[in-house]
Scaffold this motif. Structure first.
Motif, PDB file in Angstrom:
ATOM      1  N   SER A  17       0.829  -1.206   0.000  1.00  0.00           N
ATOM      2  CA  SER A  17       0.000   0.000   0.000  1.00  0.00           C
ATOM      3  C   SER A  17       0.863   1.256   0.000  1.00  0.00           C
ATOM      4  O   SER A  17       0.583   2.223  -0.719  1.00  0.00           O
ATOM      5  CB  SER A  17      -0.927   0.004   1.216  1.00  0.00           C
ATOM      6  OG  SER A  17      -1.800  -1.098   1.197  1.00  0.00           O
ATOM      7  N   ALA A  21       1.136   4.177  -2.876  1.00  0.00           N
ATOM      8  CA  ALA A  21       0.989   5.596  -2.547  1.00  0.00           C
ATOM      9  C   ALA A  21       2.208   6.391  -3.004  1.00  0.00           C
ATOM     10  O   ALA A  21       2.076   7.522  -3.497  1.00  0.00           O
ATOM     11  CB  ALA A  21       0.781   5.758  -1.041  1.00  0.00           C
ATOM     12  N   ALA A 290      -4.462   7.813  10.635  1.00  0.00           N
ATOM     13  CA  ALA A 290      -3.674   7.183   9.568  1.00  0.00           C
ATOM     14  C   ALA A 290      -2.596   6.267  10.139  1.00  0.00           C
ATOM     15  O   ALA A 290      -2.332   5.181   9.601  1.00  0.00           O
ATOM     16  CB  ALA A 290      -3.044   8.256   8.682  1.00  0.00           C
ATOM     17  N   ALA A 335      -2.738  11.605   2.452  1.00  0.00           N
ATOM     18  CA  ALA A 335      -4.069  11.176   2.026  1.00  0.00           C
ATOM     19  C   ALA A 335      -3.995   9.912   1.183  1.00  0.00           C
ATOM     20  O   ALA A 335      -4.835   9.014   1.317  1.00  0.00           O
ATOM     21  CB  ALA A 335      -4.747  12.297   1.235  1.00  0.00           C
ATOM     22  N   LEU A 336      -2.976   9.814   0.336  1.00  0.00           N
ATOM     23  CA  LEU A 336      -2.817   8.613  -0.484  1.00  0.00           C
ATOM     24  C   LEU A 336      -2.487   7.402   0.386  1.00  0.00           C
ATOM     25  O   LEU A 336      -2.974   6.294   0.138  1.00  0.00           O
ATOM     26  CB  LEU A 336      -1.716   8.836  -1.523  1.00  0.00           C
ATOM     27  CG  LEU A 336      -2.068   9.809  -2.658  1.00  0.00           C
ATOM     28  CD1 LEU A 336      -0.828  10.120  -3.497  1.00  0.00           C
ATOM     29  CD2 LEU A 336      -3.168   9.240  -3.533  1.00  0.00           C
ATOM     30  N   ILE A 338      -3.408   6.996   3.513  1.00  0.00           N
ATOM     31  CA  ILE A 338      -4.662   6.639   4.168  1.00  0.00           C
ATOM     32  C   ILE A 338      -5.589   5.920   3.194  1.00  0.00           C
ATOM     33  O   ILE A 338      -6.254   4.937   3.540  1.00  0.00           O
ATOM     34  CB  ILE A 338      -5.347   7.902   4.734  1.00  0.00           C
ATOM     35  CG1 ILE A 338      -4.474   8.531   5.817  1.00  0.00           C
ATOM     36  CG2 ILE A 338      -6.720   7.569   5.292  1.00  0.00           C
ATOM     37  CD1 ILE A 338      -4.954   9.901   6.257  1.00  0.00           C
ATOM     38  N   LEU A 339      -5.636   6.403   1.959  1.00  0.00           N
ATOM     39  CA  LEU A 339      -6.518   5.810   0.954  1.00  0.00           C
ATOM     40  C   LEU A 339      -6.181   4.345   0.715  1.00  0.00           C
ATOM     41  O   LEU A 339      -7.066   3.483   0.718  1.00  0.00           O
ATOM     42  CB  LEU A 339      -6.402   6.596  -0.362  1.00  0.00           C
ATOM     43  CG  LEU A 339      -7.269   6.113  -1.522  1.00  0.00           C
ATOM     44  CD1 LEU A 339      -8.735   6.365  -1.231  1.00  0.00           C
ATOM     45  CD2 LEU A 339      -6.859   6.816  -2.816  1.00  0.00           C
ATOM     46  N   PHE A 340      -4.889   4.054   0.549  1.00  0.00           N
ATOM     47  CA  PHE A 340      -4.504   2.680   0.221  1.00  0.00           C
ATOM     48  C   PHE A 340      -4.508   1.766   1.436  1.00  0.00           C
ATOM     49  O   PHE A 340      -4.805   0.578   1.313  1.00  0.00           O
ATOM     50  CB  PHE A 340      -3.126   2.663  -0.444  1.00  0.00           C
ATOM     51  CG  PHE A 340      -3.157   3.038  -1.895  1.00  0.00           C
ATOM     52  CD1 PHE A 340      -3.592   2.134  -2.855  1.00  0.00           C
ATOM     53  CD2 PHE A 340      -2.786   4.301  -2.308  1.00  0.00           C
ATOM     54  CE1 PHE A 340      -3.644   2.480  -4.190  1.00  0.00           C
ATOM     55  CE2 PHE A 340      -2.827   4.654  -3.646  1.00  0.00           C
ATOM     56  CZ  PHE A 340      -3.255   3.753  -4.596  1.00  0.00           C
ATOM     57  N   THR A 341      -4.178   2.300   2.613  1.00  0.00           N
ATOM     58  CA  THR A 341      -4.158   1.441   3.800  1.00  0.00           C
ATOM     59  C   THR A 341      -5.531   1.279   4.421  1.00  0.00           C
ATOM     60  O   THR A 341      -5.743   0.375   5.221  1.00  0.00           O
ATOM     61  CB  THR A 341      -3.199   2.015   4.863  1.00  0.00           C
ATOM     62  OG1 THR A 341      -3.596   3.352   5.177  1.00  0.00           O
ATOM     63  CG2 THR A 341      -1.766   2.007   4.365  1.00  0.00           C
ATOM     64  N   ALA A 343      -9.255   2.724   2.831  1.00  0.00           N
ATOM     65  CA  ALA A 343     -10.386   2.543   1.925  1.00  0.00           C
ATOM     66  C   ALA A 343     -10.122   1.504   0.850  1.00  0.00           C
ATOM     67  O   ALA A 343     -11.027   0.765   0.451  1.00  0.00           O
ATOM     68  CB  ALA A 343     -10.745   3.885   1.280  1.00  0.00           C
ATOM     69  N   LEU A 344      -8.886   1.427   0.362  1.00  0.00           N
ATOM     70  CA  LEU A 344      -8.567   0.496  -0.725  1.00  0.00           C
ATOM     71  C   LEU A 344      -7.780  -0.717  -0.241  1.00  0.00           C
ATOM     72  O   LEU A 344      -7.040  -1.330  -1.009  1.00  0.00           O
ATOM     73  CB  LEU A 344      -7.775   1.236  -1.818  1.00  0.00           C
ATOM     74  CG  LEU A 344      -8.503   2.409  -2.491  1.00  0.00           C
ATOM     75  CD1 LEU A 344      -7.620   3.030  -3.570  1.00  0.00           C
ATOM     76  CD2 LEU A 344      -9.822   1.952  -3.095  1.00  0.00           C
ATOM     77  N   ASP A 345      -7.962  -1.062   1.032  1.00  0.00           N
ATOM     78  CA  ASP A 345      -7.231  -2.193   1.598  1.00  0.00           C
ATOM     79  C   ASP A 345      -7.505  -3.482   0.827  1.00  0.00           C
ATOM     80  O   ASP A 345      -6.586  -4.255   0.550  1.00  0.00           O
ATOM     81  CB  ASP A 345      -7.629  -2.362   3.068  1.00  0.00           C
ATOM     82  CG  ASP A 345      -6.909  -3.533   3.728  1.00  0.00           C
ATOM     83  OD1 ASP A 345      -5.734  -3.392   4.064  1.00  0.00           O
ATOM     84  OD2 ASP A 345      -7.551  -4.588   3.886  1.00  0.00           O
TER      85      ASP A 345
END
Length: 364
Positions: A17, A21, A290, A335-336, A338-341, A343-345
């Motif tokens: 992740s 990012a 995060a 933010a990226l 957080i996004l990958f770890t 929402a996009l886990d």
């Protein structure tokens, strides 16, 4: 049978992740006309290659360890405490009262007193949302958001009208007595011939944060209370059947979480500025979310994630100082992450699970 090894869930998924990012961040840097590799090299040099850079990195990491642990403890009990910012603000108020109005003969005793004050004030600010969640069903996310704003208003009022020294225009307390000043890394590690951590705010509170990581690990995985917290977070109905009180667990988890967030203020208020000022938290309460996500709510993972975000903060300051890359780009990188770890886990998890299942079947 587990779909993938435990180490892959703890290490491999966050690592992939983070790599994704980083790739997207590099593309953003390219889009604004800068060299991603040069930017990364500058970040590493400014944050890791000099003792002063390490001092700032570890100072930020100390804040993020406390707030990351606060989020992770609440999350184990199936609660999302995003009120760490407000709890840290009130923790700073506890530090200020302890340092200003109690005479301390030595910084070590002052550190114990300030830590207790910060933890008590932070826990108190988490108690009301905890009670509302446990007794009234008010969602803790909503109440903790509201209490962040209330804490900012309360702190502003007290600094302006109560604790501000006479004839001072600055909304801040007076300087704390010299007996409460904490040793910095420069004081601790420099010699007569070699000055280390020059100008860096890192101080002895870093070791308090490490102790908090160990203590949280012991509580969560080696005590009955920790078992009850995790059982309640895994299944509320199952916990009820086992005789675990949801009200008790909810309130205790939030009290511990608030106390940990409040302890962050020891670093910023007592360790760095040596007085209480407005906006001392600088968003660390939100960064803790995060950090907890990236650290998989495990104290060791929180420690590593806090170091990473400390590196991003200090490296971002170097980028803003020496390049045309704006400081806000670091917010984009965060933010990226957080996004990958978060929402996009599953985007990373599902292919890895299929890969490990395929390897297991071929091995069989």
């Amino acid at each position: 049978m587990e779909k993938m090894p435990h180490w892959a869930d703890i290490v491999l998924i966050p690592l992939i992740s983070l790599l994704l990012a980083a790739i997207l961040s590099a593309l953003v840097i390219l889009a604004i006309g800068e060299n991603p590799w040069a930017a990364f090299t500058l970040m590493v040099d400014g944050a890791l290659m000099r003792s002063a850079g390490w001092g700032y990195t570890l100072y930020y990491a100390t804040n993020f360890m406390f707030t990351g642990l606060a989020v992770s403890v609440a999350f184990h009990a199936r609660m999302f405490n995003i009120g760490g910012e407000g709890q840290a603000m009130l923790g700073g108020l506890g530090v200020a009262y302890v340092c200003l109005f109690i005479p301390w003969p030595h910084w070590s005793l002052a550190l114990i007193g300030a830590s207790l004050g910060a933890a008590l004030f932070g826990a108190f600010w988490a108690l009301i949302p905890a009670y509302l969640q446990a007794k009234r069903g008010s969602h803790v996310v909503i109440t903790t958001i509201m209490f962040n704003f209330i804490a900012a208003a309360v702190l502003n009022y007290i600094l302006v009208n109560v604790l501000r020294p006479p004839r001072s225009m600055d909304p801040a307390t007076a300087k704390f007595p010299a007996e409460t000043h904490l040793p910095t890394f420069r004081d601790m590690f420099s010699t007569a011939d070699t000055i280390l951590f020059r100008g860096a705010p890192a101080n002895v509170t870093f070791f308090l944060a490490l102790a908090a990581c160990v203590l949280v690990w012991v509580v969560i995985w080696r005590t009955r209370l920790g078992y009850e917290l995790r059982a309640f977070g895994f299944s509320e109905s199952g916990a009820r059947y086992a005789g675990i009180s949801p009200v008790r667990i909810t309130i205790i988890a939030m009290l511990i979480s608030g106390a940990l967030a409040g302890l962050m203020s020891v670093n910023t208020t007592m360790g760095e500025s040596e007085r209480l000022i407005l906006n001392a938290t600088e968003g660390a309460g939100f960064i803790g979310i995060a950090v907890a996500l990236m650290g998989r709510n495990h104290p060791f993972g929180v420690f590593l994630a806090a170091i990473l975000f400390g590196f991003l903060y200090q490296g971002g300051a170097e980028l803003a100082l020496w390049t045309n890359i704006p400081r806000e780009l670091i917010v984009v990188i965060q933010a990226l992450v957080i996004l990958f770890t978060g929402a996009l886990d599953n985007m990373v998890r599902m292919p890895l699970e299929k890969l490990f299942l395929t390897i297991r079947r071929r091995g069989a």
